[in-house]
Design a protein around this motif. Structure first.
Motif, PDB file in Angstrom:
ATOM      1  N   ALA A 304       0.875  -1.257  -0.021  1.00  0.00           N
ATOM      2  CA  ALA A 304      -0.186  -0.059   0.104  1.00  0.00           C
ATOM      3  C   ALA A 304       1.023   1.203   0.095  1.00  0.00           C
ATOM      4  O   ALA A 304       0.626   2.090  -0.605  1.00  0.00           O
ATOM      5  N   ALA A 305       2.035   1.087   0.700  1.00  0.00           N
ATOM      6  CA  ALA A 305       2.956   2.360   0.814  1.00  0.00           C
ATOM      7  C   ALA A 305       3.475   2.585  -0.618  1.00  0.00           C
ATOM      8  O   ALA A 305       3.626   3.716  -1.159  1.00  0.00           O
ATOM      9  N   GLY A 306       3.795   1.613  -1.438  1.00  0.00           N
ATOM     10  CA  GLY A 306       4.209   1.512  -2.601  1.00  0.00           C
ATOM     11  C   GLY A 306       3.274   2.108  -3.719  1.00  0.00           C
ATOM     12  O   GLY A 306       3.540   3.022  -4.484  1.00  0.00           O
ATOM     13  N   LEU A 307       2.089   2.004  -3.582  1.00  0.00           N
ATOM     14  CA  LEU A 307       1.040   2.495  -4.330  1.00  0.00           C
ATOM     15  C   LEU A 307       0.858   3.988  -3.938  1.00  0.00           C
ATOM     16  O   LEU A 307       0.908   4.799  -4.928  1.00  0.00           O
ATOM     17  N   ILE A 308       0.773   4.548  -2.719  1.00  0.00           N
ATOM     18  CA  ILE A 308       0.651   5.802  -2.394  1.00  0.00           C
ATOM     19  C   ILE A 308       1.888   6.612  -2.784  1.00  0.00           C
ATOM     20  O   ILE A 308       1.895   7.721  -2.980  1.00  0.00           O
ATOM     21  N   GLY A 309       3.177   5.933  -2.615  1.00  0.00           N
ATOM     22  CA  GLY A 309       4.272   6.420  -3.153  1.00  0.00           C
ATOM     23  C   GLY A 309       4.303   6.908  -4.215  1.00  0.00           C
ATOM     24  O   GLY A 309       5.076   8.131  -4.718  1.00  0.00           O
ATOM     25  N   GLN A 310       3.363   6.328  -5.650  1.00  0.00           N
ATOM     26  CA  GLN A 310       3.409   6.784  -6.782  1.00  0.00           C
ATOM     27  C   GLN A 310       2.862   8.146  -6.919  1.00  0.00           C
ATOM     28  O   GLN A 310       3.203   8.975  -7.915  1.00  0.00           O
ATOM     29  N   SER A 311       2.067   8.365  -5.861  1.00  0.00           N
ATOM     30  CA  SER A 311       1.179   9.791  -6.188  1.00  0.00           C
ATOM     31  C   SER A 311       1.691  10.857  -5.123  1.00  0.00           C
ATOM     32  O   SER A 311       1.170  11.979  -5.097  1.00  0.00           O
ATOM     33  N   GLY A 312       2.662  10.238  -4.135  1.00  0.00           N
ATOM     34  CA  GLY A 312       3.014  11.198  -3.401  1.00  0.00           C
ATOM     35  C   GLY A 312       3.680  12.549  -3.717  1.00  0.00           C
ATOM     36  O   GLY A 312       3.469  13.650  -3.060  1.00  0.00           O
ATOM     37  N   GLY A 313       4.586  12.526  -4.876  1.00  0.00           N
ATOM     38  CA  GLY A 313       5.011  13.714  -5.466  1.00  0.00           C
ATOM     39  C   GLY A 313       3.837  14.624  -5.809  1.00  0.00           C
ATOM     40  O   GLY A 313       3.925  16.034  -5.614  1.00  0.00           O
ATOM     41  N   ARG A 314       2.776  14.104  -6.442  1.00  0.00           N
ATOM     42  CA  ARG A 314       1.602  15.003  -6.891  1.00  0.00           C
ATOM     43  C   ARG A 314       0.956  15.410  -5.746  1.00  0.00           C
ATOM     44  O   ARG A 314       0.595  16.649  -5.732  1.00  0.00           O
ATOM     45  N   ILE A 315       0.686  14.804  -4.603  1.00  0.00           N
ATOM     46  CA  ILE A 315       0.147  15.417  -3.448  1.00  0.00           C
ATOM     47  C   ILE A 315       0.930  16.370  -2.815  1.00  0.00           C
ATOM     48  O   ILE A 315       0.206  17.488  -2.483  1.00  0.00           O
ATOM     49  N   ILE A 316       2.266  16.541  -2.846  1.00  0.00           N
ATOM     50  CA  ILE A 316       3.220  17.330  -2.268  1.00  0.00           C
ATOM     51  C   ILE A 316       2.998  18.696  -3.139  1.00  0.00           C
ATOM     52  O   ILE A 316       2.933  19.665  -2.481  1.00  0.00           O
ATOM     53  N   ASP A 317       2.951  18.352  -4.379  1.00  0.00           N
ATOM     54  CA  ASP A 317       2.864  19.579  -5.270  1.00  0.00           C
ATOM     55  C   ASP A 317       1.723  20.411  -5.055  1.00  0.00           C
ATOM     56  O   ASP A 317       1.686  21.679  -5.213  1.00  0.00           O
ATOM     57  N   SER A 318       0.619  19.637  -4.962  1.00  0.00           N
ATOM     58  CA  SER A 318      -0.887  20.231  -4.848  1.00  0.00           C
ATOM     59  C   SER A 318      -0.980  20.749  -3.453  1.00  0.00           C
ATOM     60  O   SER A 318      -1.803  21.886  -3.203  1.00  0.00           O
ATOM     61  N   LYS A 319      -0.586  20.011  -2.341  1.00  0.00           N
ATOM     62  CA  LYS A 319      -1.214  20.506  -1.108  1.00  0.00           C
ATOM     63  C   LYS A 319       0.240  20.974  -0.345  1.00  0.00           C
ATOM     64  O   LYS A 319      -0.094  21.672   0.826  1.00  0.00           O
ATOM     65  N   GLY A 320       1.358  20.994  -0.706  1.00  0.00           N
ATOM     66  CA  GLY A 320       2.419  21.218   0.031  1.00  0.00           C
ATOM     67  C   GLY A 320       3.080  20.463   0.942  1.00  0.00           C
ATOM     68  O   GLY A 320       2.389  19.338   1.600  1.00  0.00           O
ATOM     69  N   GLY A 321       4.563  20.474   1.086  1.00  0.00           N
ATOM     70  CA  GLY A 321       5.079  19.345   1.891  1.00  0.00           C
ATOM     71  C   GLY A 321       4.866  19.578   3.450  1.00  0.00           C
ATOM     72  O   GLY A 321       4.635  18.334   4.220  1.00  0.00           O
ATOM     73  N   ALA A 322       4.666  20.548   4.006  1.00  0.00           N
ATOM     74  CA  ALA A 322       4.320  20.648   5.460  1.00  0.00           C
ATOM     75  C   ALA A 322       3.022  19.968   5.798  1.00  0.00           C
ATOM     76  O   ALA A 322       2.981  19.346   6.704  1.00  0.00           O
ATOM     77  N   LEU A 323       1.982  20.122   4.974  1.00  0.00           N
ATOM     78  CA  LEU A 323       0.817  19.333   5.271  1.00  0.00           C
ATOM     79  C   LEU A 323       0.859  17.765   5.307  1.00  0.00           C
ATOM     80  O   LEU A 323       0.579  17.094   5.882  1.00  0.00           O
ATOM     81  N   VAL A 324       1.604  17.421   4.304  1.00  0.00           N
ATOM     82  CA  VAL A 324       2.072  16.071   3.817  1.00  0.00           C
ATOM     83  C   VAL A 324       2.687  15.467   5.152  1.00  0.00           C
ATOM     84  O   VAL A 324       2.438  14.387   5.514  1.00  0.00           O
ATOM     85  N   VAL A 325       3.618  15.997   5.744  1.00  0.00           N
ATOM     86  CA  VAL A 325       4.368  15.616   6.619  1.00  0.00           C
ATOM     87  C   VAL A 325       3.444  15.423   7.947  1.00  0.00           C
ATOM     88  O   VAL A 325       3.606  14.567   8.693  1.00  0.00           O
ATOM     89  N   LYS A 326       2.450  16.301   8.132  1.00  0.00           N
ATOM     90  CA  LYS A 326       1.569  16.234   9.461  1.00  0.00           C
ATOM     91  C   LYS A 326       0.547  15.137   9.187  1.00  0.00           C
ATOM     92  O   LYS A 326       0.492  14.273  10.079  1.00  0.00           O
TER      93      LYS A 326
END
Length: 466
Positions: A304-326
């Motif tokens: 599951a981590a592998g699957l979400i890892g594929q979209s992790g970059g897009r999530i960070i680009d749209s929501k920002g790194g600080a929110l994703v860390v939280k």
């Protein structure tokens, strides 16, 4: 400094470099996760206590941590192609010795050799995109994050299959195969000239001695190891202040955003490595699962981590790194709390709880890396990423050593989680509560310090009119 290399690369050459990065990281990650499920088997083979067998992971991580920063500094002087060749050669040689190891001492030596070589992989995988693919760095980091998570998922199940079909020694043969990639690396990586530069090897040695003595104290509680830690700490501080080019530049720590991000990543990694170390031992001792069955419990979460890892970059680009860390820290802490609550129930219940924590793994890795690249000036990126890798691996070493020592107790008389079942599972339940507290501590530190720093900078930034 290296733009001439970038201009000479075709799209095909750039794609091959991305394949190289993913290949070396996959070998490195699977080498770690495969051995996680084999820890109980190794302990049985050599009749080891949890604190003793923890050095199969701790010793590897310790050398890996120091080495990753050294390789990063070496890459500013020597061609990456040369460093990759040396790294894979040491990694494969250590694996061959590990396969043939007749005793525990030889096994530790093999793991140290593997770590000396494998330390090149994460260091150079960060530097290759920065040096040769600067315009594609964000995309490459996303692919790398997905590869790490996918390899984390494949590792436990592959380790379980190999370990149960043959035995844990055959896990080393997988790593020996990495040597087959050396000709491809030498062919695909661009030629570079040797550059001028120096490395503070004395400072590196003092740092390694400082961390090692602390780990020995954690696992043995011998007074003289604490004294050695104190002495080496003073010597390292003295060397850092006196050296013209110290191993770790103190200037970088004055950047509060950087320091907060690194500290947050340290706490998150501490929790994740703790989970990865404790889960296989618990599944063997509490549930009596085989190596393959342990791998099957770990597999869903890692995939599951592998699957979400594929979209992790897009999530960070749209929501920002600080929110994703939280969000990542909330997932890690919540998963640990659930495991604490359901430890003692059927083994299959642990898998979905572990999945929740695993989802935070690629998110916190990619988000903190993204934040670091934005909060550091270009001239400090190499040192900053190197120190970031170093502290993450040290967090893993500390986690394995500390929880290995606690597991030697075999039982606990006080139950931290009132919702968990009583009995033999109390010690494990308590440890997962502690892990969840560390995750929420990281969330609190990051929210208070990083967000406050962002708000302060936004109020201090003057408005410009064009």
């Amino acid at each position: 400094m290296h733009t001439e290399n970038n201009l000479q690369l075709t799209d095909g050459q750039k794609n091959r470099l991305i394949i190289l990065i993913c290949t070396i990281l996959a070998f490195s990650v699977m080498n770690g996760t495969m051995f996680n499920v084999a820890i109980p088997d190794i302990a049985e083979t050599f009749n080891l206590l949890p604190s003793e067998v923890s050095w199969v992971l701790t010793g590897y991580i310790l050398i890996f941590a120091i080495g990753s920063l050294i390789y990063g500094k070496l890459a500013d002087i020597y061609p990456i192609r040369t460093l990759i060749t040396i790294g894979i050669s040491l990694f494969s040689t250590g694996a061959l010795i590990g396969f043939l190891s007749p005793n525990y001492g030889t096994l530790i030596i093999a793991r140290i050799l593997q770590a000396l070589g494998g330390a090149a992989f994460p260091a150079l995988s960060f530097l290759i995109p920065a040096r040769f693919l600067p315009e594609q760095r964000g995309r490459v980091f996303g692919i790398v994050s997905s590869t790490v998570a996918f390899a984390s998922g494949v590792g436990p199940i592959l380790g379980g299959v190999i370990g149960s079909t043959f035995n844990w020694r055959f896990l080393f043969l997988f790593s020996v195969a990495a040597a087959l990639a050396i000709p491809l690396f030498r062919k695909w990586l661009p030629l570079e000239e040797k550059r001028e530069g120096t490395i503070d090897f004395l400072g590196a040695g003092l740092l390694a001695a400082m961390i090692s003595s602390l780990l020995f104290f954690i696992t043995s509680f011998l007074w003289y190891t604490a004294l050695l830690f104190f002495i080496f700490s003073l010597l390292f501080i003295w060397r850092t202040m006196k050296a013209k080019h110290p191993f770790i530049e103190p200037e970088i720590l004055k950047n509060m955003k950087y320091t907060t991000t690194v500290l947050t990543s340290f706490l998150g990694t501490f929790v994740l490595f703790g989970l990865i170390f404790i889960i296989p031992i618990m599944l063997r001792n509490l549930y009596g699962l085989s190596t393959l069955q342990i791998g099957l419990v770990l597999f869903p979460g890692a995939m599951a981590a592998g699957l979400i890892g594929q979209s992790g970059g897009r999530i960070i680009d749209s929501k920002g790194g600080a929110l994703v860390v939280k969000v990542a820290l909330i997932l890690i802490g919540a998963g640990s709390l659930l495991i604490s609550t359901f430890t003692g129930y059927a083994a299959w219940v642990i898998a979905p709880c572990l999945l929740i924590s695993y989802l935070g793994f690629p998110l916190i890795q990619s988000a903190t890396a993204d934040l670091l690249s934005s909060v550091l000036p270009d001239e400090q990126n190499g040192v900053g990423i190197g120190l970031f890798n170093l502290l993450n691996f040290v967090a893993g070493a500390f986690s394995s050593a500390i929880f290995g020592s606690i597991l030697d107790l075999n039982s606990a008389h006080i139950q931290f989680n009132p919702f968990a079942p009583a009995g033999d599972s109390i010690l494990y339940s308590n440890l997962y509560i502690v892990l969840s507290l560390f995750a929420f501590l990281g969330l609190t530190v990051f929210t208070l310090m990083f967000t406050r720093n962002e708000q302060r900078q936004s109020t201090e930034t003057p408005i410009s009119y064009n």
